[in-house]
Design a protein around this motif. Structure first.
Motif, PDB file in Angstrom:
ATOM      1  N   SER A 166       1.575   4.934  12.601  1.00  0.00           N
ATOM      2  CA  SER A 166       2.657   4.333  11.564  1.00  0.00           C
ATOM      3  C   SER A 166       3.002   2.965  11.730  1.00  0.00           C
ATOM      4  CB  SER A 166       3.957   5.263  11.673  1.00  0.00           C
ATOM      5  OG  SER A 166       3.341   6.505  11.128  1.00  0.00           O
ATOM      6  N   GLY A 167       1.934   2.008  12.370  1.00  0.00           N
ATOM      7  CA  GLY A 167       2.124   0.600  12.472  1.00  0.00           C
ATOM      8  C   GLY A 167       2.867   0.045  13.846  1.00  0.00           C
TER       9      GLY A 167
ATOM     10  N   SER B   2       0.850  -1.069   0.137  1.00  0.00           N
ATOM     11  CA  SER B   2      -0.172  -0.020   0.035  1.00  0.00           C
ATOM     12  C   SER B   2       0.924   1.115  -0.011  1.00  0.00           C
ATOM     13  CB  SER B   2      -0.914   0.020   1.209  1.00  0.00           C
ATOM     14  OG  SER B   2      -1.725   1.280   1.266  1.00  0.00           O
ATOM     15  N   TYR B   3       0.647   2.138  -0.874  1.00  0.00           N
ATOM     16  CA  TYR B   3       1.403   3.510  -0.876  1.00  0.00           C
ATOM     17  C   TYR B   3       0.372   4.418  -0.178  1.00  0.00           C
ATOM     18  CZ  TYR B   3       3.553   7.811  -2.714  1.00  0.00           C
ATOM     19  OH  TYR B   3       4.305   9.058  -3.108  1.00  0.00           O
TER      20      TYR B   3
ATOM     21  N   VAL C 171      -2.008   6.410   9.310  1.00  0.00           N
ATOM     22  CA  VAL C 171      -3.315   5.808   9.685  1.00  0.00           C
ATOM     23  C   VAL C 171      -3.505   4.637   8.584  1.00  0.00           C
ATOM     24  CG1 VAL C 171      -5.733   5.841   9.750  1.00  0.00           C
ATOM     25  CG2 VAL C 171      -4.414   7.859  10.819  1.00  0.00           C
ATOM     26  N   GLY C 172      -3.841   3.422   8.870  1.00  0.00           N
ATOM     27  CA  GLY C 172      -4.025   2.497   8.127  1.00  0.00           C
ATOM     28  C   GLY C 172      -4.509   1.250   8.693  1.00  0.00           C
ATOM     29  N   TYR C 173      -4.713   0.245   7.827  1.00  0.00           N
ATOM     30  CA  TYR C 173      -5.357  -1.069   8.090  1.00  0.00           C
ATOM     31  C   TYR C 173      -4.987  -2.129   7.807  1.00  0.00           C
ATOM     32  CZ  TYR C 173      -9.153   2.724   8.665  1.00  0.00           C
ATOM     33  OH  TYR C 173      -9.807   3.752   9.060  1.00  0.00           O
TER      34      TYR C 173
ATOM     35  N   VAL D  52      -4.829 -12.250   8.820  1.00  0.00           N
ATOM     36  CA  VAL D  52      -4.223 -10.993   8.443  1.00  0.00           C
ATOM     37  C   VAL D  52      -3.489 -11.092   7.423  1.00  0.00           C
ATOM     38  CG1 VAL D  52      -2.916  -8.925   9.057  1.00  0.00           C
ATOM     39  CG2 VAL D  52      -4.609  -9.683  10.755  1.00  0.00           C
ATOM     40  N   THR D  53      -4.169 -10.527   6.119  1.00  0.00           N
ATOM     41  CA  THR D  53      -3.303 -10.844   4.831  1.00  0.00           C
ATOM     42  C   THR D  53      -2.939  -9.855   4.047  1.00  0.00           C
ATOM     43  OG1 THR D  53      -5.243 -11.638   3.623  1.00  0.00           O
ATOM     44  CG2 THR D  53      -3.685 -13.302   4.944  1.00  0.00           C
ATOM     45  N   GLN D  54      -3.730  -8.661   4.327  1.00  0.00           N
ATOM     46  CA  GLN D  54      -3.872  -7.360   3.231  1.00  0.00           C
ATOM     47  C   GLN D  54      -3.379  -6.059   4.227  1.00  0.00           C
ATOM     48  OE1 GLN D  54      -4.473  -7.637  -0.307  1.00  0.00           O
ATOM     49  NE2 GLN D  54      -4.463  -9.691   0.134  1.00  0.00           N
ATOM     50  N   VAL D  55      -2.986  -4.973   3.541  1.00  0.00           N
ATOM     51  CA  VAL D  55      -2.671  -4.024   3.927  1.00  0.00           C
ATOM     52  C   VAL D  55      -3.223  -2.641   3.178  1.00  0.00           C
ATOM     53  CG1 VAL D  55      -0.413  -3.810   3.018  1.00  0.00           C
ATOM     54  CG2 VAL D  55      -0.818  -2.331   5.126  1.00  0.00           C
ATOM     55  N   ARG D  56      -3.828  -1.557   3.681  1.00  0.00           N
ATOM     56  CA  ARG D  56      -4.361  -0.377   3.098  1.00  0.00           C
ATOM     57  C   ARG D  56      -4.055   0.782   4.194  1.00  0.00           C
ATOM     58  NH1 ARG D  56      -4.849  -3.987   0.062  1.00  0.00           N
ATOM     59  NH2 ARG D  56      -6.664  -4.687  -1.183  1.00  0.00           N
ATOM     60  N   PHE D  57      -3.394   1.790   3.578  1.00  0.00           N
ATOM     61  CA  PHE D  57      -2.994   2.724   4.380  1.00  0.00           C
ATOM     62  C   PHE D  57      -3.711   4.147   3.834  1.00  0.00           C
ATOM     63  CE2 PHE D  57      -0.361   0.662   7.128  1.00  0.00           C
ATOM     64  CZ  PHE D  57      -0.012   1.412   8.220  1.00  0.00           C
ATOM     65  N   ALA D  58      -4.343   5.087   4.611  1.00  0.00           N
ATOM     66  CA  ALA D  58      -5.005   6.268   4.111  1.00  0.00           C
ATOM     67  C   ALA D  58      -3.905   7.395   4.137  1.00  0.00           C
ATOM     68  CB  ALA D  58      -6.174   6.703   5.065  1.00  0.00           C
TER      69      ALA D  58
END
Length: 484
Positions: A214-215, A128-129, A200-202, A190-196
């Motif tokens: 930031s994790g 995720s960018y 902040v991200g998921y 837990v296999t995917q990542v998305r950051f806003a």
């Protein structure tokens, strides 16, 4: 034989200090005559003692009853999860949230971890960018004799990396394969990542976790549905796709689409709900300019589900144009470098090309999928390796791929040649991406491709240590290995 008049005495010639103590005590006892008055006093004293004992017993019983009631109250409030209370910081992510409906509050926290060197065993699952030259990568590492998810962060556009968070207690049973990884994962996966944003991200894949530092730390989020299928973010607005009745990579229950703000601590409401006509093995969403496109893939390759657009609180099926020859649209993707009307590209009418390749018709919509126009027929040919992905940076630059999940519906291609294709003329023609020097195309193709905004494209094989990336639309492409 005459019995010993003192049964506690010891044999002659032996000394027992315990017996000697009792002998001395008995020797000091003096016999006193007892009258009727003396016996009455003894009886009265016994009764008073009995009354005091009864009152003490009643008080003790009342105290036990109060404790029991209080214990039942605590059980109703917090359950019996080994003494872990709601919101309590725990070591790792070992508990499981009930998400048949929105859970009341986040149920656990994975505490602060310090950045470390990227482990040599790292294998990329998702990328995720986050903006400001920050990229996150989620993957697996060795954890003793097992595997566990680990999140990496780069603040240098992928030139250098650190491991920032390792997740323990997750379910990796369906995530660590090297040839076929299910898109729909178990609830604790837990296999995917998305950051806003860079902070902040998921991460998700059954479960849903959020970080705001930031994790460094993660908090499990409540959400509709039992299983999270996808999360996408655009302009700090997030959309969740979730479902019920999922097992072994297949969902048979209703599917939920929920909008939420990235500042929220949970996903509290359901925007729309639909029950697919058949079971599904993949669920994806695209978000752009406030518009949401939902795509579900039937578990039976002979069946097809039309993509849907979220209109207020309902899902509207996107009707394919006549050029699609009766087939549904697939791999629908928004153009990312726009900020107004939803501009879409899609594929349809798959036709066999040779023994193990498929040719597609490319279509485009400039009104959020309400109408479609033909772009080209047969210009995109991909090896039959599994699910097909399409990404669009603008009206000219497209990237297409084939890979997992690997339901091919025919004879699979023997290798990953031509599994990553690019177009710089809006789909009128495609060219195969050549592997960078010292690398080769993954044999099983790519599991995911996306436009990250600007000139960025990512392609993740999921079967290798690194991932593929370009920062200039259609090339050159580089293989980013976070271990080096």
């Amino acid at each position: 034989m005459t019995p010993d008049p003192n049964p506690y005495s010891t044999p002659e010639g032996e000394h027992d200090p315990v017996a000697a103590f009792f002998d001395d005590a008995r020797a000091q006892v003096r016999e006193e005559p007892a009258s009727d008055l003396d016996w009455q006093r003894i009886v009265d004293a016994s009764r008073r003692t009995s009354h005091r004992r009864n009152r003490l017993a009643m008080l003790s019983s009342a105290a036990v009853a109060v404790i029991a009631v209080f214990a039942v109250f605590l059980w109703q409030q917090n359950g019996i999860d080994n003494g872990v209370q709601r919101g309590e910081v725990i070591a790792g992510a070992t508990d499981e949230a009930r998400t048949g409906g929105p859970t009341a509050s986040p149920s656990s926290v994975s505490p602060q971890q310090q950045p470390t060197k990227v482990p040599d065993s790292f294998r990329t699952w998702s990328v995720s960018y986050a903006g400001q030259s920050t990229i996150y990568a989620l993957g697996q590492q060795d954890c003793g004799g097992d595997k566990c998810p680990v999140l990496l962060r780069s603040n240098t556009n992928g030139k250098s990396w650190n491991a920032v968070h390792k997740f323990t207690g997750t379910d990796v049973s369906a995530a660590t394969g090297t040839t076929d990884v299910a898109n729909i994962q178990p609830q604790r996966a837990v296999t995917q990542v998305r950051f806003a944003t860079p902070s902040v991200g998921y991460v998700f894949g059954g479960d849903l976790w959020i970080t705001r530092d930031s994790g460094g730390t993660f908090t499990k989020m409540s959400h509709p549905g039992d299983t999270v299928l996808d999360v996408e973010i655009n302009q700090k607005q997030a959309v969740l796709l979730s479902a019920n009745n999922c097992a072994q990579g297949i969902c048979n229950g209703p599917v939920y689409v929920s909008r939420f703000d990235v500042s929220a601590s949970g996903v509290s409401g359901t925007t729309a709900q639909v029950t697919p006509s058949s079971s599904i093995r993949t669920g994806n969403i695209s978000v752009q300019s406030g518009n949401v496109i939902v795509q579900l893939t039937a578990s039976d390759s002979d069946k097809s589900i039309a993509p849907m657009r979220l209109d207020d609180d309902k899902l509207t099926s996107l009707k394919a144009p006549s050029v699609c020859a009766g087939s549904n649209l697939q791999a629908v993707t928004p153009v990312t470098n726009v900020s107004t009307e939803l501009d879409l590209f899609g594929l349809c009418d798959p036709q066999r090309s040779g023994a193990d390749h498929t040719a597609y018709t490319i279509v485009r919509s400039s009104d959020a999928g309400r109408s479609w126009q033909k772009v080209a027929r047969g210009t995109l040919i991909l090896p039959r390796l599994g699910q097909v992905w399409l990404a669009a940076a603008d009206s000219n630059h497209l990237v297409a791929s084939a890979g997992g999940p690997r339901e091919t519906g025919g004879v699979p291609a023997p290798n990953g040649d031509d599994s990553l294709m690019v177009s710089d003329n809006g789909g009128q023609g495609f060219a195969a991406v050549k592997a960078p020097k010292g690398s080769e195309l993954p044999a099983t193709g790519f599991d995911w491709v996306a436009s990250a905004g600007g000139p960025y494209f990512f392609a993740v094989p999921r079967t290798t240590h690194g991932f593929w990336m370009t920062t200039s639309f259609d090339g050159p492409w580089t293989v980013v290995d976070p271990r080096h």
